[in-house]
Every structure is written in structure tokens, then in C-alpha cells.
Motif scaffolding. Sequence first.
Motif, PDB file in Angstrom:
ATOM      1  N   LYS A   1       0.807  -1.227   0.000  1.00 43.32           N
ATOM      2  CA  LYS A   1       0.000   0.000   0.000  1.00 43.32           C
ATOM      3  C   LYS A   1       0.838   1.275   0.000  1.00 43.32           C
ATOM      4  N   GLY A   2       2.161   1.142   0.127  1.00 45.12           N
ATOM      5  CA  GLY A   2       3.007   2.329   0.229  1.00 45.12           C
ATOM      6  C   GLY A   2       3.280   2.982  -1.117  1.00 45.12           C
ATOM      7  N   LYS A   3       4.192   3.914  -1.096  1.00 49.11           N
ATOM      8  CA  LYS A   3       4.533   4.706  -2.284  1.00 49.11           C
ATOM      9  C   LYS A   3       5.530   3.961  -3.158  1.00 49.11           C
ATOM     10  N   ILE A   4       5.320   4.054  -4.485  1.00 49.83           N
ATOM     11  CA  ILE A   4       6.249   3.463  -5.454  1.00 49.83           C
ATOM     12  C   ILE A   4       6.675   4.551  -6.439  1.00 49.83           C
ATOM     13  N   THR A   5       7.980   4.697  -6.612  1.00 47.54           N
ATOM     14  CA  THR A   5       8.526   5.575  -7.654  1.00 47.54           C
ATOM     15  C   THR A   5       9.201   4.702  -8.694  1.00 47.54           C
ATOM     16  N   GLY A   6       8.766   4.826  -9.944  1.00 45.19           N
ATOM     17  CA  GLY A   6       9.358   4.063 -11.035  1.00 45.19           C
ATOM     18  C   GLY A   6      10.121   4.979 -11.975  1.00 45.19           C
TER      19      GLY A   6
ATOM     20  N   ARG B   1      26.296   4.788  -4.273  1.00 42.80           N
ATOM     21  CA  ARG B   1      25.237   5.791  -4.237  1.00 42.80           C
ATOM     22  C   ARG B   1      23.875   5.141  -3.986  1.00 42.80           C
ATOM     23  N   VAL B   2      23.609   4.010  -4.649  1.00 41.00           N
ATOM     24  CA  VAL B   2      22.347   3.308  -4.441  1.00 41.00           C
ATOM     25  C   VAL B   2      22.250   2.822  -3.000  1.00 41.00           C
TER      26      VAL B   2
ATOM     27  N   PHE C   1      20.802   6.501 -13.785  1.00 39.16           N
ATOM     28  CA  PHE C   1      22.028   7.049 -13.201  1.00 39.16           C
ATOM     29  C   PHE C   1      21.809   8.491 -12.753  1.00 39.16           C
ATOM     30  N   GLU C   2      21.176   9.282 -13.619  1.00 39.48           N
ATOM     31  CA  GLU C   2      20.922  10.687 -13.288  1.00 39.48           C
ATOM     32  C   GLU C   2      19.947  10.794 -12.114  1.00 39.48           C
ATOM     33  N   PHE C   3      18.917   9.972 -12.130  1.00 41.54           N
ATOM     34  CA  PHE C   3      17.928  10.025 -11.054  1.00 41.54           C
ATOM     35  C   PHE C   3      18.566   9.703  -9.707  1.00 41.54           C
ATOM     36  N   VAL C   4      19.380   8.668  -9.679  1.00 44.62           N
ATOM     37  CA  VAL C   4      20.032   8.265  -8.434  1.00 44.62           C
ATOM     38  C   VAL C   4      20.926   9.380  -7.895  1.00 44.62           C
TER      39      VAL C   4
ATOM     40  N   LYS D   1      15.017   8.754   0.580  1.00 41.53           N
ATOM     41  CA  LYS D   1      15.585   7.478   1.001  1.00 41.53           C
ATOM     42  C   LYS D   1      14.505   6.413   0.822  1.00 41.53           C
ATOM     43  N   TYR D   2      14.918   5.183   0.557  1.00 47.71           N
ATOM     44  CA  TYR D   2      13.974   4.147   0.169  1.00 47.71           C
ATOM     45  C   TYR D   2      14.145   2.896   1.031  1.00 47.71           C
ATOM     46  N   ASP D   3      13.035   2.179   1.232  1.00 41.98           N
ATOM     47  CA  ASP D   3      13.057   0.915   1.955  1.00 41.98           C
ATOM     48  C   ASP D   3      13.512  -0.230   1.060  1.00 41.98           C
ATOM     49  N   LEU D   4      13.234  -0.105  -0.223  1.00 44.78           N
ATOM     50  CA  LEU D   4      13.608  -1.133  -1.189  1.00 44.78           C
ATOM     51  C   LEU D   4      13.905  -0.461  -2.521  1.00 44.78           C
ATOM     52  N   ILE D   5      15.040  -0.819  -3.116  1.00 54.07           N
ATOM     53  CA  ILE D   5      15.403  -0.338  -4.451  1.00 54.07           C
ATOM     54  C   ILE D   5      15.539  -1.555  -5.354  1.00 54.07           C
ATOM     55  N   ILE D   6      14.705  -1.618  -6.376  1.00 58.29           N
ATOM     56  CA  ILE D   6      14.732  -2.724  -7.341  1.00 58.29           C
ATOM     57  C   ILE D   6      15.429  -2.227  -8.601  1.00 58.29           C
ATOM     58  N   ILE D   7      16.505  -2.896  -8.982  1.00 59.71           N
ATOM     59  CA  ILE D   7      17.261  -2.524 -10.181  1.00 59.71           C
ATOM     60  C   ILE D   7      17.019  -3.592 -11.241  1.00 59.71           C
ATOM     61  N   ASP D   8      16.414  -3.185 -12.351  1.00 56.65           N
ATOM     62  CA  ASP D   8      16.034  -4.135 -13.401  1.00 56.65           C
ATOM     63  C   ASP D   8      16.188  -3.439 -14.754  1.00 56.65           C
ATOM     64  N   ILE D   9      17.436  -3.171 -15.123  1.00 56.91           N
ATOM     65  CA  ILE D   9      17.725  -2.321 -16.277  1.00 56.91           C
ATOM     66  C   ILE D   9      18.464  -3.132 -17.338  1.00 56.91           C
ATOM     67  N   PHE D  10      17.812  -3.256 -18.495  1.00 50.37           N
ATOM     68  CA  PHE D  10      18.398  -3.968 -19.625  1.00 50.37           C
ATOM     69  C   PHE D  10      18.128  -3.185 -20.902  1.00 50.37           C
ATOM     70  N   GLU D  11      19.053  -3.297 -21.836  1.00 46.81           N
ATOM     71  CA  GLU D  11      18.820  -2.860 -23.207  1.00 46.81           C
ATOM     72  C   GLU D  11      18.942  -4.124 -24.055  1.00 46.81           C
ATOM     73  N   ASP D  12      17.787  -4.744 -24.301  1.00 43.75           N
ATOM     74  CA  ASP D  12      17.729  -6.086 -24.860  1.00 43.75           C
ATOM     75  C   ASP D  12      18.466  -7.023 -23.887  1.00 43.75           C
ATOM     76  N   THR D  13      19.509  -7.721 -24.311  1.00 41.44           N
ATOM     77  CA  THR D  13      20.228  -8.605 -23.382  1.00 41.44           C
ATOM     78  C   THR D  13      21.431  -7.924 -22.737  1.00 41.44           C
ATOM     79  N   ASN D  14      21.648  -6.662 -23.022  1.00 41.02           N
ATOM     80  CA  ASN D  14      22.805  -5.943 -22.481  1.00 41.02           C
ATOM     81  C   ASN D  14      22.434  -5.181 -21.207  1.00 41.02           C
ATOM     82  N   MET D  15      23.381  -5.122 -20.277  1.00 38.36           N
ATOM     83  CA  MET D  15      23.218  -4.326 -19.069  1.00 38.36           C
ATOM     84  C   MET D  15      24.226  -3.185 -19.114  1.00 38.36           C
ATOM     85  N   PRO D  16      23.785  -1.935 -18.915  1.00 39.34           N
ATOM     86  CA  PRO D  16      24.721  -0.802 -18.953  1.00 39.34           C
ATOM     87  C   PRO D  16      25.848  -0.976 -17.936  1.00 39.34           C
ATOM     88  N   ASN D  17      27.055  -0.600 -18.329  1.00 34.37           N
ATOM     89  CA  ASN D  17      28.226  -0.777 -17.471  1.00 34.37           C
ATOM     90  C   ASN D  17      28.121  -0.026 -16.155  1.00 34.37           C
TER      91      ASN D  17
END
Length: 221
Positions: free
Chosen positions: A91-96, A162-163, A127-130, A136-152
Amino acid sequence: MIQKLFSYLYPIKIYKKKSARSKIIEVTWANGELVLDSENTNYSYGSLQRILRYGLRNIGYDKVLKMDHILVLGVAGGSVIKTLVDEIEYKGKITGVEIDPDMIEIANQYFNLNKIKQLKIVTDDAFEFVLKTKDKYDLIIIDIFEDTNMPNFLFEKFFSERVCFLLKDRGFILFNTMILDEAHNVRNRKYITEINSKLYTSKMLPRIEVHNELIIIEKVA
């Protein structure tokens, strides 16, 4: 719906679009549910939803329910958000945060993300948002892909520190990674060794849905 019924026999593609950020985006009926895919991998729902659901279950649904603010870096179709809201009944707040406006448009049109009142979607580079956020957050979910690639940058020490800094006490990071070769194994092990073990605990949940490995970090001090 006829397409939904026939999708138990074979996938039925209902939408395809070229995107500057994600190249090819497809929405498909598969096994009775809508899924969002890039050219070579699943972006939302389907296997990806199972992967992140497993990570949330490992953290503990009871802990998630007590959280006030969750940050999702990489929204795509919003399957993890739907898991949080519809299955866990968070029920809490979600920022996407999602860099691709085409992806947000599809998420709203086909997966009704714009109807989730507790969700705020920000069109921005993760990266810019972070760097900019003052929350401050209770949970940070990182799920970032460009097709099968993950940014370095996801694996650079500056970004991980920082995260981690953005976590509240006893907060968690749930990081979905893809392992396609031995270099990716080495990359993930190096990432874990750079986490400050005096302030955070970390663990890996390997080989989920063949190619995915989850990294879970908890702030303990």
C-alpha cells in the motif's frame, strides 16, 4: 478473448514497435497472459515476473508490506510493480524510473500502469535520477536492460555506493542481472566484493530462469 485462449497453444503477437532506446518492443499473448519482450529477451511479465517475485519472496513479503517507499529503476511493462500491488497488496509509495517514453506508453496502454494511484513514474536516466534524488527508500529494485545488455554503470563502484546510500536502515536492494558467459560471472563476483560488509549484507540467488542471477543487499547499520 479468443487471442488469450489460443495463446495457450502458441504465442500471439499483438503489438510491435521500433524504439530508439529499446530497439524492438513486442507485446504478445503467451500462455494466457500479456508479456512484454525486446527482440531477444523478456522485459516484463512471463519469466521476468517470476524472477523478481522470487527475489521479493526471498526478502519476505511481510517485510515488504511494512515498507513506506519503494524505488524501481527500470519499469518496462511494470510487472514487478503489479506483483507488489496486486499480489503482495503493498500500500506504500512506489517511484518508477524509466528512460524510454515508448515503454511507458506501452505500459499504460496494455498493462494499465497509469491506473495505479500509489505509483509515480519518472522519465529519466536511472544514473541521473540516483544522483539527484533526495529521498531514502526501503527497497530499491534494479532491473535495467537494453535487450540482453546491461549498462556498465550499474556495476561501477560509484553507482553501487550511491544506491546503497539511498537505503533506509534495514532497507534492501534487489538487483536483477543476466549471466551469459564467464565474464558476467566475474563481473558479479567483483560487484559483491566491493559492497561494504560492515554496513551491508549481500547474497546471490544464482541461475534463476537459466540466465538470471539476483543480488540482494540489506543495510544492517
